[in-house]
Design a protein around this motif. Structure first.
Motif, short mmCIF file in Angstrom:
data_model
loop_
_atom_site.label_atom_id
_atom_site.label_comp_id
_atom_site.label_asym_id
_atom_site.label_seq_id
_atom_site.Cartn_x
_atom_site.Cartn_y
_atom_site.Cartn_z
N SER A 19 40.97 19.14 34.02
CA SER A 19 39.97 20.17 33.48
C SER A 19 40.43 20.12 32.02
N GLN A 20 41.75 20.22 31.89
CA GLN A 20 42.51 20.16 30.64
C GLN A 20 43.75 19.42 30.62
N ILE A 21 44.35 19.31 29.52
CA ILE A 21 45.87 18.86 29.40
C ILE A 21 46.62 19.71 28.46
N ILE A 22 47.64 20.38 28.93
CA ILE A 22 48.44 21.33 28.02
C ILE A 22 49.73 20.77 27.80
N GLN A 23 50.62 21.01 26.89
CA GLN A 23 52.01 20.76 26.50
C GLN A 23 52.90 21.90 26.29
N ALA A 73 53.21 16.17 28.82
CA ALA A 73 51.47 16.21 29.07
C ALA A 73 51.44 16.58 30.62
N THR A 74 50.66 17.78 30.67
CA THR A 74 50.42 18.69 31.99
C THR A 74 49.15 18.53 32.25
N CYS A 75 48.44 18.00 33.31
CA CYS A 75 47.07 18.38 33.40
C CYS A 75 46.83 19.50 34.21
N LEU A 76 45.68 20.15 34.10
CA LEU A 76 45.42 21.30 35.04
C LEU A 76 44.11 20.84 35.48
#
Ligand SMILES: C[S@@+](CC[C@H](N)C(=O)[O-])C[C@H]1O[C@@H](n2cnc3c(N)ncnc32)[C@H](O)[C@@H]1O
Length: 211
Positions: free
Chosen positions: A125-129, A140-143
């Protein structure tokens, strides 16, 4: 009504569990490994998460192993014996967590390759850092989110490096590399906790934690 509980699956560090506990939620972590933190003594299930995923949870946050699913390791699928089957099992495990019979779910993993996405059945759904949450690091961490809003950055900082990723070999390297960043855990507890506080059944931030 019994208070709704939060399960933080595949977590030995207790970082996300403790962020929710600190906000008054009834949270436990689960991992094949023992918990690294003191609170883990009473707030950790050491064992297979699939044994308890079917219980009644109000929110599940899961950090399943990424070894065979991440895009950075896709080349090994073609060169190392047995990798396709390990990848298939890893992706099915991921899928069973994401499809837990729970109202709200977040599964976290690095950017996956297309073969894993195919089995999981849905893109992230999204990528956070980490640098969006107060840590001068890139990762890069995907949720994958089910009934949860995207996480908003809380503290954008400079100094964006992949320091943790470049750690030299050592006994704690893999644990250090996989431990959730505290700023990300705090954002989850703050933002998703606020959502849960508006729902009936969750232990509110002002109520004592049930042991
Ligand atoms: C990438 S690490 C996640 C670490 C996490 N971010 C933390 O801060 O503790 C994946 C974890 O999943 C755990 N794990 C793998 N299979 C599991 C299972 N069937 N049940 C519970 N935990 C499992 C591993 O032991 C490992 O600690």
């Amino acid at each position: 009504m019994r208070p709704k509980r939060i399960l933080v699956a595949c977590e030995f560090s207790g970082v996300v569990r403790d962020a929710f506990l600190d906000r008054g939620f009834d949270a436990i972590s689960c991992d094949l490994l023992p918990s690294d933190s003191d609170r883990g003594k009473s707030r950790h299930y050491q064992g297979n998460v699939l044994d308890i995923i079917g219980e009644e949870w109000g929110l599940v946050i899961a950090h399943p192993p990424c070894t065979y699913l991440c895009n950075s390791g896709v080349r090994w699928l073609h060169t190392r014996f047995g990798r396709w089957e390990q990848m298939r099992r890893g992706a099915l495990f991921f899928k069973s967590l994401f499809e837990a019979n729970t109202p709200r779910v977040c599964v976290e993993n690095p950017i996956p390759h297309k073969y894993a996405i195919e089995i999981i059945g849905t893109k992230y759904s999204q990528i956070i850092q980490p640098w969006q949450y107060g840590h001068g690091e890139t990762k890069a961490t995907c949720l994958w989110l089910c009934n949860l809003p995207p996480l908003h950055p809380t503290n954008i900082v400079p100094g964006r490096e992949g320091r943790i990723f470049r750690l030299p070999p050592g006994p704690n390297r893999s644990k250090l590399r996989s431990t959730t960043y505290k700023g990300v855990a705090l954002a989850m507890a703050e933002q998703w906790g606020a959502l849960l506080n508006n729902e009936s059944g969750f232990t509110s931030a002002n109520m004592p934690i049930t042991q």
